[in-house]
Motif scaffolding. Sequence first.
Motif, PDB file in Angstrom:
ATOM      1  N   ASP A  86      41.618  30.334  39.253  1.00  0.00           N
ATOM      2  CA  ASP A  86      41.129  31.879  39.116  1.00  0.00           C
ATOM      3  C   ASP A  86      40.277  31.997  38.209  1.00  0.00           C
ATOM      4  OD1 ASP A  86      40.966  34.618  39.380  1.00  0.00           O
ATOM      5  OD2 ASP A  86      43.040  35.175  39.125  1.00  0.00           O
ATOM      6  N   SER A  88      38.341  35.041  38.336  1.00  0.00           N
ATOM      7  CA  SER A  88      37.829  36.463  38.639  1.00  0.00           C
ATOM      8  C   SER A  88      37.764  37.104  37.372  1.00  0.00           C
ATOM      9  CB  SER A  88      39.019  36.922  39.477  1.00  0.00           C
ATOM     10  OG  SER A  88      40.321  37.044  39.011  1.00  0.00           O
ATOM     11  N   MET A  91      40.370  37.634  34.245  1.00  0.00           N
ATOM     12  CA  MET A  91      40.547  36.382  33.466  1.00  0.00           C
ATOM     13  C   MET A  91      39.757  36.207  32.296  1.00  0.00           C
ATOM     14  SD  MET A  91      43.075  34.448  34.851  1.00  0.00           S
ATOM     15  CE  MET A  91      42.976  32.692  34.327  1.00  0.00           C
ATOM     16  N   ALA A 107      43.058  28.807  30.511  1.00  0.00           N
ATOM     17  CA  ALA A 107      43.233  27.937  31.910  1.00  0.00           C
ATOM     18  C   ALA A 107      42.260  26.846  32.106  1.00  0.00           C
ATOM     19  CB  ALA A 107      42.837  29.075  33.064  1.00  0.00           C
ATOM     20  N   LEU A 163      38.717  38.020  43.377  1.00  0.00           N
ATOM     21  CA  LEU A 163      39.209  36.684  44.479  1.00  0.00           C
ATOM     22  C   LEU A 163      38.606  36.646  45.554  1.00  0.00           C
ATOM     23  CD1 LEU A 163      42.925  36.584  43.513  1.00  0.00           C
ATOM     24  CD2 LEU A 163      41.197  34.983  42.777  1.00  0.00           C
ATOM     25  N   ALA A 184      47.493  25.509  40.193  1.00  0.00           N
ATOM     26  CA  ALA A 184      46.874  26.769  40.259  1.00  0.00           C
ATOM     27  C   ALA A 184      47.004  27.622  39.011  1.00  0.00           C
ATOM     28  CB  ALA A 184      47.108  27.612  41.333  1.00  0.00           C
ATOM     29  N   SER A 186      46.193  31.218  37.189  1.00  0.00           N
ATOM     30  CA  SER A 186      45.858  32.610  37.457  1.00  0.00           C
ATOM     31  C   SER A 186      46.581  33.446  36.604  1.00  0.00           C
ATOM     32  CB  SER A 186      46.076  32.737  38.837  1.00  0.00           C
ATOM     33  OG  SER A 186      45.544  34.092  39.065  1.00  0.00           O
ATOM     34  N   ASP A 187      45.942  34.836  36.264  1.00  0.00           N
ATOM     35  CA  ASP A 187      46.912  35.896  35.757  1.00  0.00           C
ATOM     36  C   ASP A 187      47.803  36.475  36.790  1.00  0.00           C
ATOM     37  OD1 ASP A 187      45.177  37.291  36.840  1.00  0.00           O
ATOM     38  OD2 ASP A 187      44.078  38.063  35.088  1.00  0.00           O
ATOM     39  N   PHE A 188      47.600  36.396  38.135  1.00  0.00           N
ATOM     40  CA  PHE A 188      48.425  36.807  38.995  1.00  0.00           C
ATOM     41  C   PHE A 188      48.574  38.399  38.838  1.00  0.00           C
ATOM     42  CE2 PHE A 188      49.624  32.290  39.276  1.00  0.00           C
ATOM     43  CZ  PHE A 188      49.369  32.000  40.409  1.00  0.00           C
ATOM     44  N   LEU A 195      45.051  34.619  47.060  1.00  0.00           N
ATOM     45  CA  LEU A 195      45.533  33.525  46.704  1.00  0.00           C
ATOM     46  C   LEU A 195      47.134  33.154  46.642  1.00  0.00           C
ATOM     47  CD1 LEU A 195      45.174  31.084  44.790  1.00  0.00           C
ATOM     48  CD2 LEU A 195      45.071  32.778  42.817  1.00  0.00           C
ATOM     49  N   SER A 196      47.974  34.139  46.506  1.00  0.00           N
ATOM     50  CA  SER A 196      49.445  33.948  46.553  1.00  0.00           C
ATOM     51  C   SER A 196      49.749  33.519  48.012  1.00  0.00           C
ATOM     52  CB  SER A 196      49.992  35.097  46.079  1.00  0.00           C
ATOM     53  OG  SER A 196      49.871  36.330  47.249  1.00  0.00           O
ATOM     54  N   CYS A 213      51.142  31.021  35.462  1.00  0.00           N
ATOM     55  CA  CYS A 213      50.761  32.374  35.290  1.00  0.00           C
ATOM     56  C   CYS A 213      50.637  33.093  33.699  1.00  0.00           C
ATOM     57  CB  CYS A 213      52.088  33.301  35.874  1.00  0.00           C
ATOM     58  SG  CYS A 213      51.807  35.100  35.947  1.00  0.00           S
TER      59      CYS A 213
END
Length: 295
Positions: A86, A88, A91, A107, A163, A184, A186-188, A195-196, A213
């Motif tokens: 991720d 985006s 991040m 990441a 995203l 994967a 990401s910071d979610f 993405l999820s 995460c």
Amino acid sequence: MALASSALIAHTTDLELVIRHVLAGLGQGVHAGRERGAGVEFSEYRAYAPGDEWRRVDWKLLARADRYYVREAERDSHVAVWLVLDASASMAEPSRSIGGLDKLGYARTLLACIAAIAQRQGDAFGLAVLASGRVQFLPAARGPRQLQRVLARLKQVTAAGHLPDADVLRGGLRLTASPSLIFAASDFLDWPSPLSDALVRLRHMRHDVRAACLHTGAEQEGSFDSGPAYRDPEREGAVFRFGADLRETYLRNREAHFGAVSAALRASDVLQVSARIEQAPGDVLRQWLRQGGRR
């Protein structure tokens, strides 16, 4: 150790140096190795490339040809390793305690280490970078040259935009039907999201899906500076203020959000690790590489 490792990430762009530092003593593969024993048959020779293990060099052929060649083997089972990043705009969030360190850099380091382990183990591995509504896709391949391609692509990544939407992501994650390992990072902060949904769908296709995460210490503690206003990097015109009067509400909402993320990943049998970017990456990798639950 945590500060030393994270400071190294923050102050060097040499991913290979960081990989050597982080993986020193880790001694772990992304899955049980298959290079020795039954089911491994000689396939072909190829020219030696920097990064190949010396134990795979054919010394008898060296004596005849005066050149280094490596023995390649066919395995009766193939596992591809896919790295999903991720990238985006969120991040780009920096650490407030380690200058030069942000979520994207952390990441990038985790995924570079996974790539190095896969290369060492002889697996094919590929990369998908999600940024600015697009997917940048590097097909899976084996060997040290593929590792250099992945590292070069990771070095070029900058955090930007949002995203990809569901249709773009579905077409961009062109994975094979055979079982794969998917890591994967990401910071979610967006959940649920395309993405999820993609990760859950891939898990239902029997791929082994693992999510990291990532948070900053300030995000987890709500220890932001109350002076400046903060602009949401992924939503134009959205500006927020953070003060002591809002901290309790922020922490309560944050706990609820990531509680929902964890619950959804567990329900879909996706192994999750949650990490501050100020943590030692080796500790996070040990958790990420451990065997999952039901597979």
